[in-house]
Design an enzyme around this catalytic site. Structure first.
Site, mmCIF file in Angstrom:
data_model
loop_
_atom_site.group_PDB
_atom_site.id
_atom_site.type_symbol
_atom_site.label_atom_id
_atom_site.label_comp_id
_atom_site.label_asym_id
_atom_site.label_seq_id
_atom_site.Cartn_x
_atom_site.Cartn_y
_atom_site.Cartn_z
ATOM 1 N N ASP A 153 1.004 -1.156 -0.138
ATOM 2 C CA ASP A 153 0.015 0.143 0.038
ATOM 3 C C ASP A 153 0.901 1.176 0.010
ATOM 4 O O ASP A 153 1.805 1.326 -0.783
ATOM 5 C CB ASP A 153 -1.021 -0.096 1.253
ATOM 6 N N HIS A 188 -6.528 -7.335 0.390
ATOM 7 C CA HIS A 188 -5.265 -6.322 0.103
ATOM 8 C C HIS A 188 -4.266 -6.359 1.472
ATOM 9 O O HIS A 188 -3.254 -5.995 1.220
ATOM 10 C CB HIS A 188 -5.986 -4.975 0.427
ATOM 11 N N ASP A 204 -6.969 -8.927 -4.340
ATOM 12 C CA ASP A 204 -6.992 -7.438 -3.990
ATOM 13 C C ASP A 204 -7.471 -6.534 -5.100
ATOM 14 O O ASP A 204 -6.848 -6.126 -5.982
ATOM 15 C CB ASP A 204 -5.364 -6.999 -3.650
#
Length: 296
Positions: free
Chosen positions: A121, A275, A248
């Site tokens: 991320d 995710h 994801d």
């Protein structure tokens, strides 16, 4: 840069499940940045960077696997998250400042070199910039459910709506966001650990603003630097692993882009994970990282 920052009381972190690592701290431009470390101090360093809206607790299943492999695993808390100081205003956060804060921790405070970056991320958005801007410090890269947007391609409408909700919601449910990014159902004590850094809404400027710092237009303040980073990555000549999960919807489309852009990039798929693959398949991710380092 002087900013008004909040500091989460230590007692908020008193009952963290499976996360007994003592907090360590470094000064980064007048702010206190937290991290934890596992494994031998002279082991090859692995820098683990989390994203929105989590903190180093996310890596609690990965850290012991890396430590058992003889690696020095360092999981940082981004400024505004975890045990790190939390600038009180959303305007105190910028992409460039987050890159600089992590640079100051990794290089100025810890003196790391020969580093394996693991970025998920925002950990990848920040970490890949550091790799491109300081390539001599890094030995290899693991990109996990992340990307490096330049704003040259439109973001999906659903993401733009998410950005607005996170910025404006009267109460921002941190643990709810984490749970929404997992395939597995998280225990109550785990959900509480994700809420722990944020005693009330005044502490949440970081989580609220981070989606707004993702470049979405070609003229975004970070776009030029990210384009320059892509140029550097397209000439990367060290090991690079694309380790995305199989489920994801947020960053999944970035996996083939990274693999195509970085010369010689390898790819592995972490199955059964969303995710936050560190939650859904943390031990598996740790093994993948350790095997990658061992094999390169």
């Amino acid at each position: 840069m002087r900013v008004r920052a909040l500091r989460t009381p230590q007692d908020r972190f008193a009952a963290l499940p499976d996360f007994g690592y003592p907090a360590r701290y470094a000064d980064v431009g007048g702010l206190r940045m937290a991290y934890v470390a596992a494994g031998p101090p002279d082991g090859e360093p692995v820098l683990l960077l989390h994203g929105e809206p989590s903190w180093s607790f996310l890596y609690r299943k990965v850290l012991p696997v890396l430590a058992d492999a003889g690696l020095r695993a360092i999981a940082a808390d981004l400024v505004g998250f975890g045990r790190s100081d939390k600038p009180a205003e959303m305007s105190d956060h910028s992409y460039a400042r987050h890159v600089e804060w992590v640079r100051a921790l990794a290089f100025d405070a810890l003196g790391l070199s020969g580093v394996t970056l693991v970025g998920q991320d925002w950990g990848g958005l920040i970490g890949l910039r550091l790799v491109a801007e300081h390539p001599g410090r890094f030995a290899r890269v693991v990109a996990a459910n992340t990307g490096l947007p330049t704003g040259d391609h439109p973001m999906p409408e659903i993401w733009l709506r998410f950005r607005e909700v996170v910025r404006t919601a009267p109460v921002l449910g941190i643990s709810r966001l984490v749970q929404a990014g997992c395939r597995s159902v998280l225990a109550g004590e785990v959900l509480a650990a994700y809420e722990a850094p944020f005693p009330d809404e005044s502490f949440k400027a970081g989580p609220r603003v981070m989606p707004s710092l993702v470049p979405t237009t070609p003229g975004d303040p970070a776009s030029a630097a990210n384009r320059a980073a892509w140029q550097q990555l397209s000439a990367w000549d060290k090991p690079f692993l694309v380790a995305f999960s199989d489920s994801d919807p947020i960053t999944g489309a970035m996996a083939p882009i990274l693999k195509a852009a970085v010369p010689g990039a390898a790819e592995t798929v972490i199955e059964g994970a969303g995710h936050f693959l560190q939650e859904d398949a943390g031990e598996r991710l740790g093994t993948v990282i350790a095997d990658f380092i061992r094999g390169t």
